[in-house]
Enzyme design. Structure first.
Site: not given
Ligand code: EPU
Length: 330
Positions: A157, A231, A326
């Site tokens: 990520r 998320s 995130e």
């Protein structure tokens, strides 16, 4: 029009839509992106607005998907897509044209331009697995620079565009390396289970994408119904020693071995810290997937951050693990 999938109220000094390169170069030449802060908003699916943004929000809406050609040594197809293309429309365009490799990344909200920045991933595939190169424009000089896959420094990520060169380059288009022959990637456990349950051993590209989309929407809220940023946290990586201690205490903890230890399922940690389905103010921990924070109606960015901090504190206290966000907090 909602420009952030969390559906949070947001304002900025300036909001600019860019559809062609000259327009962007003009903005750069007049100093619009160097004299004040700027933020590039893709699909707004990974961002939380907490206060008035003192700067320029730049929304890229350049379009176009094109087959550039075939790599003569490997037979791979090189396909270029403009940053402003919607990610899932791109994935479906590829499926329709028999350009294979992007199927597992179906149904992810956001734009093509965001895909290399945060190296989006799902069901066993990450954007880095199919990205050939990234064409960018320097925000101060307007100069073009192409980053090869290796130069993007992709990680879980993350990429050079989120770390070392944050805010310096604007992704203008992404070239993908796809394949004329379909070789499904179905190792991800939840995916192989879903295919077996449907009696499918060799999925077609559409069957694979449809199975993934169904799996995804069985756990994640639909952006048009419930605001969220997907998320909210990353799955944390801990040392093998830390994992062994946790495993001894919590035998059913969910973890995957990685090169430098174990990646823990943050959703499991949050659920077992007692937060699944709970809320604070108008922000909640989604009842089907604890990794997702949701807008329960009229939620503000500050409420999202307050809940995220409360969840992080409890997970740290119980498991000694620090969750990293995130989502980008502005
Ligand atoms: N789990 C729980 N409780 C929960 C949620 C999950 O115990 O509330 C457990 C599940 O039972 C499963 C494990 O955690 O054993 C993993 O769950 P899941 O397959 O749903 O995946 P994830 O690790 O929670 C990641 C990505 C998702 C991606 C899925 C599928 C991150 C931060 N998230 O979630 O990406 O769709 O894998 O590949 O890596 C996103 O980034 O926005 C996103 C949705």
């Amino acid at each position: 029009m909602i420009y952030n999938t969390f559906a949070l109220p947001a304002t900025a000094d300036r909001y600019l839509v860019v559809t062609d390169k000259q327009q962007l170069l003009d903005l750069i030449a007049e100093g619009s992106l160097s004299n004040t802060p700027f933020f590039i908003l893709g699909g707004g699916s990974n961002v939380v607005f907490t206060s008035h943004y003192r700067g320029t929000i730049l929304h890229l809406e350049n379009k176009g998907i094109q087959l550039l050609g075939t790599d003569s040594s490997t037979g791979d197809l090189l396909i270029v897509a403009a940053a402003g293309e919607e990610w899932d429309a791109f994935v479906h365009h590829c499926i329709a044209n028999h350009w294979h490799g992007a199927e597992n990344l179906t149904a992810i909200p956001g734009t093509v331009g965001a895909s290399p920045v945060q190296n989006v991933g799902a069901y066993g595939i990450e954007a880095k697995d199919i990205i050939h190169s990234v064409r960018t424009i320097h925000a101060e000089t307007g100069r073009e620079r192409i980053f090869t896959n290796a130069e993007c420094h992709f990680g879980y990520r993350t990429s050079i565009f989120k770390e070392e060169l944050k805010g310096q380059y604007i992704v203008w288009s992404v070239t993908f390396r796809l394949h004329p022959v379909f070789t499904p990637s179905i190792q991800y456990k939840a995916l192989s289970d879903a295919l077996s349950a449907a009696g499918i051993s060799k999925p077609t590209p559409s069957q694979l994408a449809d199975t993934i989309a169904a799996l995804r929407w069985s756990k994640l809220p639909r952006p048009e119904e419930t605001g969220s940023a997907g998320s909210f946290f990353k799955n944390p990586i801990v040392t093998s020693q830390h994992y062994e201690q946790l495993k001894a205490q919590y035998p059913d903890i969910v973890a995957y071995p990685v090169t430098d230890g174990y990646k823990l399922a943050a959703g499991w940690l949050i659920e077992h810290a007692g937060w699944k389905g709970r809320s604070l103010g108008r922000c909640g921990v989604y009842h089907k997937q604890a990794l997702v924070l949701v807008n329960l109606g009229g939620c503000t960015g500050d409420e999202v951050v307050a809940l995220a901090n409360a969840v992080t504190a409890d997970v740290r206290q119980r498991f000694g693990v620090t969750l990293e966000k995130e989502a980008i907090i502005l």
